[in-house]
Scaffold this motif. Structure first.
Motif, PDB file in Angstrom:
ATOM      1  N   VAL A   1      62.283  27.971  47.346  1.00  0.00           N
ATOM      2  CA  VAL A   1      62.343  27.667  48.773  1.00  0.00           C
ATOM      3  C   VAL A   1      63.333  26.538  49.041  1.00  0.00           C
ATOM      4  N   ILE A   2      63.247  25.465  48.258  1.00  0.00           N
ATOM      5  CA  ILE A   2      64.123  24.303  48.457  1.00  0.00           C
ATOM      6  C   ILE A   2      65.589  24.679  48.271  1.00  0.00           C
TER       7      ILE A   2
ATOM      8  N   ASN B   1      67.121  27.668  48.264  1.00  0.00           N
ATOM      9  CA  ASN B   1      67.655  28.666  49.192  1.00  0.00           C
ATOM     10  C   ASN B   1      67.735  28.144  50.622  1.00  0.00           C
ATOM     11  N   VAL B   2      66.794  27.302  51.018  1.00  0.00           N
ATOM     12  CA  VAL B   2      66.894  26.646  52.322  1.00  0.00           C
ATOM     13  C   VAL B   2      68.128  25.751  52.348  1.00  0.00           C
ATOM     14  N   THR B   3      68.407  25.088  51.226  1.00  0.00           N
ATOM     15  CA  THR B   3      69.600  24.250  51.131  1.00  0.00           C
ATOM     16  C   THR B   3      70.863  25.065  51.351  1.00  0.00           C
TER      17      THR B   3
ATOM     18  N   ILE C   1      71.220  27.925  52.944  1.00  0.00           N
ATOM     19  CA  ILE C   1      71.292  28.373  54.335  1.00  0.00           C
ATOM     20  C   ILE C   1      71.657  27.214  55.254  1.00  0.00           C
ATOM     21  N   ALA C   2      71.049  26.048  55.025  1.00  0.00           N
ATOM     22  CA  ALA C   2      71.278  24.885  55.884  1.00  0.00           C
ATOM     23  C   ALA C   2      72.724  24.402  55.807  1.00  0.00           C
TER      24      ALA C   2
ATOM     25  N   VAL D   1      68.890  34.289  51.738  1.00  0.00           N
ATOM     26  CA  VAL D   1      67.862  34.690  52.705  1.00  0.00           C
ATOM     27  C   VAL D   1      66.827  35.598  52.046  1.00  0.00           C
TER      28      VAL D   1
ATOM     29  N   LEU E   1      64.717  33.594  49.661  1.00  0.00           N
ATOM     30  CA  LEU E   1      63.790  32.746  50.415  1.00  0.00           C
ATOM     31  C   LEU E   1      62.588  33.563  50.883  1.00  0.00           C
TER      32      LEU E   1
ATOM     33  N   MET F   1      58.704  32.924  49.761  1.00  0.00           N
ATOM     34  CA  MET F   1      57.703  32.555  50.761  1.00  0.00           C
ATOM     35  C   MET F   1      56.601  33.603  50.913  1.00  0.00           C
TER      36      MET F   1
ATOM     37  N   THR G   1      64.540  33.935  42.256  1.00  0.00           N
ATOM     38  CA  THR G   1      64.735  33.169  43.486  1.00  0.00           C
ATOM     39  C   THR G   1      65.251  31.763  43.200  1.00  0.00           C
TER      40      THR G   1
END
Length: 342
Positions: A41-42, A44-46, A48-49, A70, A73, A77, A287
């Motif tokens: 999560v960390i 893949n969010v990074t 995308i962000a 995406v 992520l 999740m 992931t």
């Protein structure tokens, strides 16, 4: 002894299936899958962000990379985190509807991610191997690739929702997946199609694309005798990257594919539920591996991602700990475009 791991129902609330594994075993699995899920999560969010934040990263060649983030992520999740909870409880507590939804979500995001890996391979092959003067890789091509990955995954993961195939408990009974075990003719036909089109096909595309890419680089190195050093360095970098990508694919997906085809071909085969869980968890670990391999070894993404994770600080020592190998194909593509085809 016939294997029936995938067809048993969930246990009553609060009941741990000690016949499969002791309570401690479920706790250990919860820690393992929880670690990979949170890291996934960390990371893949990074990805995308930083892509949203930095316009220079929103290039057509990066669309598939972000699409992979995406998909990973979503897998972390909707698959990893719920599996962490059910392992911590020692049984699958979400009921039949929860099993179907969780199984569909993991398969949907997982196959979309797998297709994204294949599309990344095709895009790199096109950019490096295209003839001089051909049409450049544009936004419409990148968007088409992203759409194909989701449509293909949706096409082959929705049939179990309507009766062709089904989602059932797998391994140690704390997560759900397509039912590999039922010998119903309809289910077998679905699983065979699923294996061929969602595992074998992407793998073949990945291998062919990267082998073609390496062959092109080899031809370039032979023709550009005046720049042997630079070309050889680029060839070595891409060759190492290709090796890492293929090995990561084999590590995370081949055991699961081999497990599935073994059950299909040998319906009487018995596989211990704990052993059967290993390949399932390896696929979920992708992931974490995917953003590291495909994103953080890309200099553009790496610089912005490290700064993002360090709250805006740029630390040289942190950068030096990361691989200095370049994974972007832009340099190689430019080198190739100056060489006339033989």
């Amino acid at each position: 002894m016939e294997m029936t791991v995938g067809s048993q129902s969930t246990l009553p609330n609060g009941s741990v299936n000690n016949e499969i594994m002791p309570r401690l075993g479920y706790s250990i699995l919860a820690v393992i899958i929880g670690f990979f899920s949170i890291c996934g999560v960390i990371l893949n969010v990074t990805v995308i962000a930083v892509t949203i934040k930095h316009r220079q990263l929103r290039q057509p060649l990066n669309f598939a990379l972000v699409n992979l983030a995406v998909a990973d992520l979503g897998c972390a999740m909707f698959g990893g985190l719920p599996t962490t909870v059910t392992n911590a409880m020692g049984y699958f507590s979400l009921g039949r509807v929860g099993c179907v939804l969780e199984g569909f979500a993991v398969a949907f995001f997982g196959i979309a991610g797998l297709c994204s890996v294949a599309i990344i391979a095709v895009e790199r092959c096109i950019v490096v191997c295209r003839p001089v003067g051909s049409v450049t890789f544009q936004t419409k091509h990148a968007v088409m690739g992203v759409m194909v990955s989701w449509l293909w995954s949706f096409l082959w993961n929705t049939p179990p929702l309507f009766g062709w195939g089904r989602y059932e408990l797998e391994g140690v009974k704390t997560s759900c997946a397509p039912d590999w075990y039922s010998r119903n003719p309809g289910n077998v036909s679905y699983i065979v199609c699923y294996f061929l089109l969602c595992f074998a096909l992407p793998f073949s595309i990945i291998v062919f694309s990267y082998m073609r890419l390496l062959w092109t680089l080899r031809q370039v190195s032979k023709m550009k005798m005046s720049e042997v050093g630079n070309t050889a360095r680029a060839e070595t970098q891409v060759a190492c990257m290709v090796l890492i990508m293929v090995m990561a694919f084999l590590l995370t997906w081949l055991p699961y594919a081999a497990f599935a085809i073994s059950v299909i071909l040998h319906p009487k085969l018995y596989i211990d539920p704990i052993i059967a869980t290993v390949p399932m968890y390896l696929t979920k670990s992708s992931t974490v591996f995917n953003p590291i391999i495909y994103i953080f070894m890309n200099r553009q993404f790496r610089e912005h991602a490290v700064s993002f994770l360090l709250c805006g600080r740029r630390v040289r020592s942190a950068e030096s700990m990361l691989s200095e190998e370049e994974t972007t194909v832009t340099t190689v593509s430019k080198s190739n475009s100056r060489v006339s085809p033989s």
